[in-house]
Design an enzyme around this catalytic site. Structure first.
Site, PDB file in Angstrom:
ATOM      1  N   GLU A  83      15.198 -22.306  -3.340  1.00 46.36           N
ATOM      2  CA  GLU A  83      14.959 -21.230  -2.375  1.00 46.36           C
ATOM      3  C   GLU A  83      15.651 -19.955  -2.877  1.00 46.36           C
ATOM      4  O   GLU A  83      15.938 -19.045  -2.124  1.00 46.36           O
ATOM      5  CB  GLU A  83      15.394 -21.609  -0.966  1.00 46.36           C
ATOM      6  CG  GLU A  83      16.802 -22.110  -0.835  1.00 46.36           C
ATOM      7  CD  GLU A  83      17.127 -22.579   0.582  1.00 46.36           C
ATOM      8  OE1 GLU A  83      16.958 -21.783   1.516  1.00 46.36           O
ATOM      9  OE2 GLU A  83      17.582 -23.722   0.734  1.00 46.36           O
ATOM     10  N   CYS A 115      16.135 -26.243   2.043  1.00 48.26           N
ATOM     11  CA  CYS A 115      16.898 -27.285   1.343  1.00 48.26           C
ATOM     12  C   CYS A 115      16.156 -28.614   1.271  1.00 48.26           C
ATOM     13  O   CYS A 115      16.680 -29.597   0.750  1.00 48.26           O
ATOM     14  CB  CYS A 115      18.245 -27.491   2.025  1.00 48.26           C
ATOM     15  SG  CYS A 115      19.161 -25.970   2.179  1.00 48.26           S
ATOM     16  N   HIS A 237      21.880 -34.179   3.829  1.00 48.43           N
ATOM     17  CA  HIS A 237      21.948 -32.822   3.276  1.00 48.43           C
ATOM     18  C   HIS A 237      23.291 -32.251   3.739  1.00 48.43           C
ATOM     19  O   HIS A 237      23.640 -32.367   4.926  1.00 48.43           O
ATOM     20  CB  HIS A 237      20.792 -31.970   3.795  1.00 48.43           C
ATOM     21  CG  HIS A 237      21.033 -30.503   3.598  1.00 48.43           C
ATOM     22  ND1 HIS A 237      21.285 -29.975   2.354  1.00 48.43           N
ATOM     23  CD2 HIS A 237      21.113 -29.463   4.478  1.00 48.43           C
ATOM     24  CE1 HIS A 237      21.494 -28.666   2.477  1.00 48.43           C
ATOM     25  NE2 HIS A 237      21.403 -28.336   3.748  1.00 48.43           N
TER      26      HIS A 237
HETATM   27  N1  CAA Z   1      41.666 -25.490  12.833  1.00 46.63           N
HETATM   28  C1  CAA Z   1      40.807 -26.543  12.715  1.00 46.63           C
HETATM   29  N2  CAA Z   1      39.491 -26.463  13.097  1.00 46.63           N
HETATM   30  C2  CAA Z   1      39.038 -25.277  13.562  1.00 46.63           C
HETATM   31  C3  CAA Z   1      39.881 -24.150  13.697  1.00 46.63           C
HETATM   32  C4  CAA Z   1      41.252 -24.290  13.303  1.00 46.63           C
HETATM   33  N3  CAA Z   1      42.105 -23.270  13.392  1.00 46.63           N
HETATM   34  N4  CAA Z   1      39.143 -23.140  14.193  1.00 46.63           N
HETATM   35  C5  CAA Z   1      37.882 -23.605  14.365  1.00 46.63           C
HETATM   36  N5  CAA Z   1      37.815 -24.898  13.986  1.00 46.63           N
HETATM   37  C6  CAA Z   1      36.645 -25.774  13.981  1.00 46.63           C
HETATM   38  C7  CAA Z   1      35.735 -25.613  15.193  1.00 46.63           C
HETATM   39  O1  CAA Z   1      36.196 -26.363  16.295  1.00 46.63           O
HETATM   40  C8  CAA Z   1      34.428 -26.129  14.628  1.00 46.63           C
HETATM   41  O2  CAA Z   1      34.414 -27.535  14.619  1.00 46.63           O
HETATM   42  P1  CAA Z   1      33.332 -28.333  15.495  1.00 46.63           P
HETATM   43  O3  CAA Z   1      32.000 -27.807  15.074  1.00 46.63           O
HETATM   44  O4  CAA Z   1      33.560 -29.749  15.122  1.00 46.63           O
HETATM   45  O5  CAA Z   1      33.644 -28.003  16.908  1.00 46.63           O
HETATM   46  C9  CAA Z   1      34.474 -25.694  13.158  1.00 46.63           C
HETATM   47  O6  CAA Z   1      35.839 -25.391  12.873  1.00 46.63           O
HETATM   48  C10 CAA Z   1      33.647 -24.451  12.873  1.00 46.63           C
HETATM   49  O7  CAA Z   1      33.972 -23.488  13.824  1.00 46.63           O
HETATM   50  P2  CAA Z   1      32.858 -22.536  14.444  1.00 46.63           P
HETATM   51  O8  CAA Z   1      31.656 -23.329  14.854  1.00 46.63           O
HETATM   52  O9  CAA Z   1      33.487 -21.664  15.443  1.00 46.63           O
HETATM   53  O10 CAA Z   1      32.502 -21.713  13.122  1.00 46.63           O
HETATM   54  P3  CAA Z   1      31.548 -20.509  12.902  1.00 46.63           P
HETATM   55  O11 CAA Z   1      31.118 -19.889  14.168  1.00 46.63           O
HETATM   56  O12 CAA Z   1      32.249 -19.654  11.915  1.00 46.63           O
HETATM   57  O13 CAA Z   1      30.217 -21.115  12.244  1.00 46.63           O
HETATM   58  C11 CAA Z   1      28.684 -22.305  10.915  1.00 46.63           C
HETATM   59  C12 CAA Z   1      30.112 -22.292  11.512  1.00 46.63           C
HETATM   60  C13 CAA Z   1      27.661 -22.185  12.056  1.00 46.63           C
HETATM   61  C14 CAA Z   1      28.437 -23.601  10.191  1.00 46.63           C
HETATM   62  C15 CAA Z   1      28.551 -21.096   9.945  1.00 46.63           C
HETATM   63  O14 CAA Z   1      29.395 -21.303   8.858  1.00 46.63           O
HETATM   64  C16 CAA Z   1      27.135 -20.876   9.438  1.00 46.63           C
HETATM   65  O15 CAA Z   1      26.323 -20.194  10.068  1.00 46.63           O
HETATM   66  N6  CAA Z   1      26.806 -21.457   8.231  1.00 46.63           N
HETATM   67  C17 CAA Z   1      25.462 -21.334   7.643  1.00 46.63           C
HETATM   68  C18 CAA Z   1      24.420 -22.142   8.371  1.00 46.63           C
HETATM   69  C19 CAA Z   1      24.560 -23.640   8.142  1.00 46.63           C
HETATM   70  O16 CAA Z   1      25.156 -24.099   7.200  1.00 46.63           O
HETATM   71  N7  CAA Z   1      23.955 -24.416   9.073  1.00 46.63           N
HETATM   72  C20 CAA Z   1      23.951 -25.875   8.929  1.00 46.63           C
HETATM   73  C21 CAA Z   1      22.655 -26.474   9.431  1.00 46.63           C
HETATM   74  S1  CAA Z   1      21.277 -25.681   8.636  1.00 46.63           S
HETATM   75  C22 CAA Z   1      21.158 -26.426   7.095  1.00 46.63           C
HETATM   76  O17 CAA Z   1      21.719 -27.453   6.883  1.00 46.63           O
HETATM   77  C23 CAA Z   1      20.327 -25.751   6.035  1.00 46.63           C
HETATM   78  C24 CAA Z   1      21.242 -25.020   5.092  1.00 46.63           C
HETATM   79  O18 CAA Z   1      21.687 -25.576   4.097  1.00 46.63           O
HETATM   80  C25 CAA Z   1      21.575 -23.640   5.420  1.00 46.63           C
END
Ligand code: CAA
Length: 405
Positions: A83, A115, A237
């Site tokens: 991609e 992916c 994945h």
């Molecule tokens: N200590 C320990 N853990 C902590 C913490 C701390 N101080 N602060 C936050 N966390 C934890 C949260 O509780 C959360 O865990 P849970 O999900 O188990 O509750 C984790 O850290 C992540 O926190 P947030 O959800 O608040 O993080 P975020 O808002 O920054 O977003 C994400 C995380 C959505 C994955 C973001 O990184 C993102 O958008 N990534 C790209 C999209 C992606 O990878 N999506 C996955 C599915 S799609 C796919 O698989 C296709 C692909 O390859 C893209």
């Protein structure tokens, strides 16, 4: 007749860039608690592309150690799954076909569905070889995952390539015909042709991933009752290492609460979690390599785990947009003898850390769009051996090979 022909993965190769950054340092730099990324997301380091590499050279380098002259004479298809395409018309596999010296009467093309595409390629290849057991297909999954500086997905980037040779001599893993796919038109992660970076609805994407997994488990059990109870590992994945674990946890709760039932399934979650942990060892170091990620997880499990020969594994492939597939692979008795373990360990060890400043300054330079001479008459310093992007002249890309000194 084709029912008796075993097909599957004969060889797997890998390439990862020479540079990485430490995610704890990036988190500190961004004013984020490092534990959020190391514990919450589950990532330690992230591969960073160097200027002398692109998806083509990474893909060719992933093939370097695995293909011998006999393979090159027998390969009928070079399928490039990505991609991070370089061109809307010319497939990246046309370069690879030439660089590797594959026999001329082969077809080379590129496929895309986020992916998921490497899995689509594997199924196309498996069917092709079932009908022509004396021929082979090489699949190259090569991607650069970029969300942009300070973006919500910044900690889930990465880069790398996996090469998979499909044949009727599946020394590593047989691809069975037991598989179920799913399509749902949605906007969880997408990149229109005018944008350098993807758009992402992060929370929705993780939910859709989990929902797709659960729907596939249910449909798989409908179509092949009792088959899932036999798997010793579930591979996912892995956009980041916590993602598959969330899906596994959801499955565990749904089974315990009686929302789902799997015939003959006794509580073997301890084994599933143990094997899951082995499947994320490499991904934690490299990051998201998009369509190659599931197979990086497979490699990680096979190298770091201790599954016995003939074990069955379930593979969950997910590509945003969204298409998913769940299928079963059967390990060969002596699969460990056919893994390029030392090469992979070397690729990880030979990397150099770069500073956050260099990452910010260099990594996000736009891809060159016109004539540029990168390394003419000069070889890349960090690359020990392999293909590299030498120059772009009149919008045409040229690659070269650095011999080991
Ligand atoms: N200590 C320990 N853990 C902590 C913490 C701390 N101080 N602060 C936050 N966390 C934890 C949260 O509780 C959360 O865990 P849970 O999900 O188990 O509750 C984790 O850290 C992540 O926190 P947030 O959800 O608040 O993080 P975020 O808002 O920054 O977003 C994400 C995380 C959505 C994955 C973001 O990184 C993102 O958008 N990534 C790209 C999209 C992606 O990878 N999506 C996955 C599915 S799609 C796919 O698989 C296709 C692909 O390859 C893209």
């Amino acid at each position: 007749m084709t029912d008796f022909i075993k097909v599957g993965i004969e060889k797997i190769g890998i390439y990862i860039p020479e540079k990485y950054i430490d995610l704890s340092k990036l988190a500190e730099h961004r004013g984020i608690d490092p534990l959020k990324w190391t514990e919450g997301i589950g990532q330690e380091r992230m591969s960073i592309m160097t200027k002398d590499q692109d998806v083509v050279s990474m893909g060719a380098n992933a093939c370097l150690k695995i293909l011998d002259d006999e393979d090159k004479k027998t390969i009928d298809q070079v399928i490039f799954a990505t991609e991070s395409a370089l061109d809307f018309s010319k497939a990246s596999s046309t370069y690879i076909h030439k660089l590797l010296g594959i026999q001329p009467f082969a077809k080379s093309y590129e496929i895309k569905q986020a992916c998921y595409s490497a899995t689509a390629a594997i199924q196309v290849a498996a069917d092709y070889v079932r009908l022509r057991p004396d021929r082979k297909v090489i699949i190259i999954a090569s991607d650069i995952s970029k969300y942009g500086l300070k973006s919500s997905g910044e900690a889930t980037q990465g880069a790398g390539a996996i090469a998979i040779l499909i044949s009727s001599n599946p020394k590593i893993m047989e691809i069975t015909k037991e598989s179920v796919s799913l399509t749902e038109n949605s906007f969880d992660f997408w990149r229109p042709s005018y944008s350098n970076y993807p758009f992402v609805e992060g929370k929705f994407s993780t939910q859709l991933y989990i929902d797709s997994f659960i729907r596939l488990i249910e449909e798989f059990e409908n179509r092949y009752p009792g088959k899932l109870s036999k798997v010793d590992a579930l591979l996912f994945h892995l956009p980041f290492s916590k993602m598959g674990r969330k899906a596994l946890k959801t499955l565990e709760s749904k089974l315990k609460e009686g929302h789902i039932s799997i015939e003959g399934f006794s509580d073997n979650f301890e084994k599933l979690y143990e094997n899951y942990d082995k499947s994320i060892v490499f991904g934690k170091e490299i990051g998201n390599i998009y369509t190659g990620s599931l197979y990086l997880g497979l490699l990680s499990l096979l190298i770091n785990g201790d599954l016995e020969g003939h074990s069955e594994v379930g593979l969950f492939s997910y590509g945003s947009g969204a298409v998913a597939e769940l299928y079963i692979g059967k390990l060969n008795e002596n699969y460990k003898d056919f893994l390029y373990r030392e090469d992979i360990e070397y690729l990880l060890k030979r990397r150099n850390e770069i500073s956050i400043k260099d990452y910010e300054n260099e990594y996000f330079d736009d891809q060159p769009t016109q004539s540029q001479h990168f390394l003419e008459n000069e070889e890349p310093k960090d690359l020990e051996e392999g293909y590299y992007l030498e120059k772009i002249v009149e919008d045409k890309r040229f690659y070269n090979f650095k011999e080991k000194i």
